[in-house]
Design an enzyme around this catalytic site. Structure first.
Site, PDB file in Angstrom:
ATOM      1  N   ARG A  22       0.845  -1.199   0.000  1.00  0.00           N
ATOM      2  CA  ARG A  22       0.000   0.000   0.000  1.00  0.00           C
ATOM      3  C   ARG A  22       0.881   1.250   0.000  1.00  0.00           C
ATOM      4  NH1 ARG A  22      -3.280  -2.689   4.724  1.00  0.00           N
ATOM      5  NH2 ARG A  22      -4.838  -3.865   3.555  1.00  0.00           N
ATOM      6  N   SER A  35     -17.490  -6.999  -3.882  1.00  0.00           N
ATOM      7  CA  SER A  35     -18.826  -7.581  -4.061  1.00  0.00           C
ATOM      8  C   SER A  35     -19.609  -7.587  -2.749  1.00  0.00           C
ATOM      9  CB  SER A  35     -18.713  -9.000  -4.610  1.00  0.00           C
ATOM     10  OG  SER A  35     -17.925  -9.770  -3.737  1.00  0.00           O
ATOM     11  N   PHE A  89     -11.528  -5.234  -5.310  1.00  0.00           N
ATOM     12  CA  PHE A  89     -11.448  -6.148  -4.158  1.00  0.00           C
ATOM     13  C   PHE A  89     -10.926  -5.351  -2.941  1.00  0.00           C
ATOM     14  CE2 PHE A  89     -10.418  -8.631  -7.994  1.00  0.00           C
ATOM     15  CZ  PHE A  89     -11.416  -9.591  -7.976  1.00  0.00           C
ATOM     16  N   ASP A 139      -6.628  -7.179  -6.122  1.00  0.00           N
ATOM     17  CA  ASP A 139      -6.176  -7.985  -4.974  1.00  0.00           C
ATOM     18  C   ASP A 139      -7.277  -8.982  -4.608  1.00  0.00           C
ATOM     19  OD1 ASP A 139      -4.768  -8.931  -2.799  1.00  0.00           O
ATOM     20  OD2 ASP A 139      -5.386  -7.300  -1.465  1.00  0.00           O
ATOM     21  N   CYS A 191      -2.937 -14.228  -3.552  1.00  0.00           N
ATOM     22  CA  CYS A 191      -2.602 -14.657  -2.192  1.00  0.00           C
ATOM     23  C   CYS A 191      -2.836 -16.162  -2.034  1.00  0.00           C
ATOM     24  CB  CYS A 191      -3.388 -13.867  -1.152  1.00  0.00           C
ATOM     25  SG  CYS A 191      -5.151 -14.071  -1.307  1.00  0.00           S
TER      26      CYS A 191
HETATM   27  N1  SAH Z   1      -7.370  -5.568  -0.903  1.00  0.00           N
HETATM   28  C1  SAH Z   1      -7.952  -5.823   0.376  1.00  0.00           C
HETATM   29  C2  SAH Z   1      -8.078  -7.305   0.679  1.00  0.00           C
HETATM   30  C3  SAH Z   1      -8.877  -8.068  -0.355  1.00  0.00           C
HETATM   31  S1  SAH Z   1      -9.607  -9.533   0.263  1.00  0.00           S
HETATM   32  C4  SAH Z   1      -7.150  -5.109   1.459  1.00  0.00           C
HETATM   33  O1  SAH Z   1      -6.118  -4.503   1.159  1.00  0.00           O
HETATM   34  O2  SAH Z   1      -7.578  -5.157   2.613  1.00  0.00           O
HETATM   35  C5  SAH Z   1     -10.601 -10.010  -1.051  1.00  0.00           C
HETATM   36  C6  SAH Z   1     -11.925  -9.240  -1.189  1.00  0.00           C
HETATM   37  O3  SAH Z   1     -12.518  -9.643  -2.414  1.00  0.00           O
HETATM   38  C7  SAH Z   1     -12.958  -9.541  -0.125  1.00  0.00           C
HETATM   39  O4  SAH Z   1     -13.315  -8.334   0.523  1.00  0.00           O
HETATM   40  C8  SAH Z   1     -14.172 -10.107  -0.881  1.00  0.00           C
HETATM   41  O5  SAH Z   1     -15.429  -9.627  -0.395  1.00  0.00           O
HETATM   42  C9  SAH Z   1     -13.923  -9.599  -2.277  1.00  0.00           C
HETATM   43  N2  SAH Z   1     -14.510 -10.399  -3.371  1.00  0.00           N
HETATM   44  C10 SAH Z   1     -14.588 -11.741  -3.472  1.00  0.00           C
HETATM   45  N3  SAH Z   1     -15.098 -12.108  -4.663  1.00  0.00           N
HETATM   46  C11 SAH Z   1     -15.367 -10.963  -5.347  1.00  0.00           C
HETATM   47  C12 SAH Z   1     -15.893 -10.673  -6.640  1.00  0.00           C
HETATM   48  N4  SAH Z   1     -16.253 -11.631  -7.480  1.00  0.00           N
HETATM   49  N5  SAH Z   1     -16.010  -9.371  -7.003  1.00  0.00           N
HETATM   50  C13 SAH Z   1     -15.636  -8.376  -6.155  1.00  0.00           C
HETATM   51  N6  SAH Z   1     -15.138  -8.598  -4.927  1.00  0.00           N
HETATM   52  C14 SAH Z   1     -14.991  -9.874  -4.516  1.00  0.00           C
END
Ligand code: SAH
Length: 392
Positions: free
Chosen positions: A211, A250, A227, A296, A336
């Site tokens: 970040r 989502s 995400f 992510d 991840c």
């Molecule tokens: N980048 C974030 C961590 C991401 S964790 C950080 O820095 O804190 C992954 C995220 O993806 C979760 O919040 C989950 O709700 C979301 N997610 C899962 N499937 C998804 C989809 N198809 N479209 C959008 N978001 C999604």
């Protein structure tokens, strides 16, 4: 505590002699007594030499090793481990008023397989991934209290991480404190962390350094944080003077948390908007508005047998970003999934790039931060992979 003995088949001690922290059930010749899952076991070679002590498990990993020398697993043991881990985090300058959010224990990376501890200001969140660590939770909590006097709350959160078949009837909750909750701060930015209802221990501590890097690329850019979960990358982009920041997830709950956190750091800042939408749909419908995109996603593969699908998922996702990102744009893309290797991830991203036909260069290759250390004898501990790409 009663300790059982496990004897390995001839020649099966090799991985322990190389300090690998797991014993697979196929390596076992004989078990003396009848250990229950989570019990302490001493592991011996076929020639009767002591090799290790660890927690017994039912499944393909039969023992998770705590020590390669004979020792008691008592208060002193836990205190020693927690103290060493804390000293490392202090030397990494993670335990200070401007940054009080970090991972204290990263399983095998801190020689404590099956245990995760994250610190958010004056709260420690303990997560056990094994029955042995579940039984040890109060010992761990005591050692944390003794080592870090500022800790006023210890929350235990293992409902979703303990082996389901062990039937432990665990209930998440505070082992200690629970009233005076401090404010979590990462690199000077403030977060509301919901360890009770949130994903993992409430926050993705592992993206801190990535970040920070993003912040340096943000000035004047239109940023899409895909995400976003609690919005981590978004406020770094805002602090880095991004022109606009759009956060997408989502989960409506995640979007609510993101909005709350943006408000905490940048009240009423018109540069930020957040959308609860599916990533593929959003990326498919968006125009070419963005010149800095973060991808992510959650782990697309949790097991080796779904690896192919996962790689296709990464390819499709990245292909959408390559197609739409503005010329001169920068893409931060991550995986991840522990079972997806660095090489495989790169391959998926490369084939997405090739599909777009654009000129793409790698600026940085990213990984997990130093408070998520990788035990050199346990390369499986490397899980976070990222690429920063420049797209013409
Ligand atoms: N980048 C974030 C961590 C991401 S964790 C950080 O820095 O804190 C992954 C995220 O993806 C979760 O919040 C989950 O709700 C979301 N997610 C899962 N499937 C998804 C989809 N198809 N479209 C959008 N978001 C999604």
């Amino acid at each position: 505590m009663n300790r059982f003995k496990i004897f390995l088949k001839p020649k099966k001690e090799e991985s322990i002699l190389r300090f690998h922290p797991w014993v697979f059930s196929g390596a076992i010749q004989k078990i003396e007594g009848n250990p229950e899952e989570g019990d302490l076991v001493d592991v011996y070679g076929a020639n009767n030499t002591f090799l290790a002590v660890g927690h017994y498990q039912i499944g393909s990993i039969a023992v998770r090793i705590l020590s390669f020398v004979p020792c008691e697993i008592d208060d002193l043991f836990w205190l020693d481990k927690i103290r060493i881990a804390y000293q490392l985090r202090c030397s990494l300058k993670l335990c200070r008023p401007e940054n009080n959010t970090y991972r204290l224990i990263h399983g095998e990376g801190d020689s404590l397989p099956g245990l995760i501890v994250d610190i958010y200001a004056n709260t420690a969140v303990i997560q056990a991934h094994s029955v042995g660590m579940h039984h040890a939770r109060h010992d761990v909590a005591r050692a944390i209290q003794k080592t870090i006097p500022d800790i006023k709350n210890i929350y235990y959160k293992s409902d979703t991480t303990l082996p389901f078949k062990a039937n432990l009837n665990n209930e998440d909750g505070y082992l200690f404190g629970g009233k005076e909750i401090g404010t979590a701060i990462e690199n000077g930015l403030t977060f509301n962390v919901d360890w009770i209802k949130g994903q993992k221990t409430g926050f993705f501590v592992d993206q801190r350094e990535n970040r920070s890097l993003l912040e340096h690329y943000s000035a004047g850019r239109s940023v899409l944080n895909m995400f976003c979960y609690t919005g981590g990358f978004s406020f770094y982009a805002m602090r880095g003077n991004a022109r606009l920041v759009h956060s997408v997830d989502s989960s409506a709950k995640a979007i609510a948390l993101t909005k709350q956190n943006v408000e905490l750091n940048f009240p009423s800042d018109p540069r930020h908007e957040a959308y609860a939408e599916d990533a593929f749909k959003f990326l498919g419908n968006m125009g070419d508005n963005y010149d800095l995109i973060i991808l992510d996603p959650p782990a697309f593969a949790k097991h080796k047998n779904v690896l192919r699908n996962a790689l296709q998922g990464y390819r499709k996702l990245n292909a959408l970003a390559f197609e739409k990102i503005k010329p001169g744009g920068i893409l931060f893309t991550f995986s991840c999934s522990q079972v997806v290797s660095k090489e495989n991830f790169r391959l998926a991203v490369f084939s997405a790039a090739a599909q777009s036909g654009r000129n793409v260069r790698i600026l940085h290759q990213l990984t997990q931060p130093a408070d998520h250390p990788i035990n050199i004898y346990h390369p499986e501990g490397e899980y976070l992979k990222g690429l920063v790409l420049y797209i013409e």
